[in-house]
Design a protein around this motif. Structure first.
Motif: not given
Length: 277
Positions: A76-87, A185-190, A258-264
């Motif tokens: 979905f490349p047209r969504m890329l500019e409106r996306s960001r990582i939050v973890g 796992s072969h694959y995971e979303g998170y 680093i990967i705590s819920f507080d950080a996300a």
């Protein structure tokens, strides 16, 4: 009542949204595109339709991991500019008076018994490793459960236990009593179980897939999920090396900061502040 809503965050892209005010949609994964054989045609169609609809109407997308963002770029490349990582992160922390499990504790893997979890390979690798620790798999019945059960029937004296319905307290105790946590796992979303294991100070072996690399950093030992012998060797070598186990436990607890819920959560608040302002 009567107050203006500045932003709605929907934590599922086929969950409740509103067109009446700004809405951001959390995208966990694009498995319906990347691994279509794992889902029914109906499920794939519903998810595809929702994301195509949102690509026009939604202002922002919150990706749960860097690998999900890369999948957005491809599908979905047209969504890329409106996306960001939050973890994602986890709220789990070691129990008071925590004393880690020793090398004789169970080998633990957590997650629904679906095909992407690659449990048959883990079971075969465990059998080939020759270790005496029991293998405990915790998770709901999934689309690979029957194949896993048939495989276990072919082994006569293999100490593999499949559990489900555990409370959070019981699962946390298993994480902390485990000699080793293994996720191939072969694959995971998170990959929430990996983050939970790390947060609770468990030594972790996991697949060298992008999501796990993002989560675990230098805390885990990585394996090729398709290399049965490599997984068996990793399990054996770690469990026979108490010093390695201690180093891995220490690295897990350091990585947990680093990967705590507080950080996300801070990333979500930063995003919401940007949108509202």
């Amino acid at each position: 009542p009567g107050e203006r809503i500045s932003l709605c965050i929907s934590f599922d892209y086929h969950g409740p949204v509103s067109m009446a005010f700004p809405t951001a949609v959390v995208v966990h994964d694009l498995k319906f595109r990347t691994r279509p054989s794992d889902q029914s045609f109906r499920s794939r169609l519903i998810r595809d339709l929702f994301l195509h609809l949102f690509s026009v109407t939604m202002p922002s997308y919150l990706c749960i991991s860097a690998s999900t963002l890369k999948e957005m770029e491809v599908h979905f490349p047209r969504m890329l500019e409106r996306s960001r990582i939050v973890g994602s992160g986890t709220l789990k922390t070691p129990r008071p008076g925590f004393r880690p499990g020793d090398a004789l504790g169970p080998i633990l893997s957590v997650g629904t018994t679906n095909k992407n979890k690659n449990y048959p390979t883990l079971i075969r690798a465990y059998a080939n490793s020759g270790v005496q620790n029991p293998l405990v798999i915790v998770g709901r019945r999934g689309d690979d459960f029957d194949a896993i059960s048939s495989l276990l029937d072919s082994y006569k004296n293999l100490d593999v236990r499949i559990l489900h319905g555990l409370t959070d307290v019981e699962l946390d105790a298993l994480y902390q009593d485990a000699a080793l946590c293994v996720f191939v796992s072969h694959y995971e979303g998170y990959g929430i179980p990996v983050s939970e294991a790390i947060a609770l100070g468990a030594p972790v072996i996991c697949s060298n897939i992008p999501t796990f690399l993002d989560i675990a950093g230098n805390a885990a030992m990585y394996v090729d999920p398709y290399n049965l012998d490599g997984i068996a060797d990793a399990i054996r070598s770690v469990l026979l090396n108490k010093e390695a186990l201690e180093v891995m436990r220490y690295r897990s607890l350091q990585r947990a900061k680093i990967i705590s819920f507080d950080a996300a959560f801070r990333k979500i608040i930063e995003f919401a502040t940007d949108v509202v302002s």
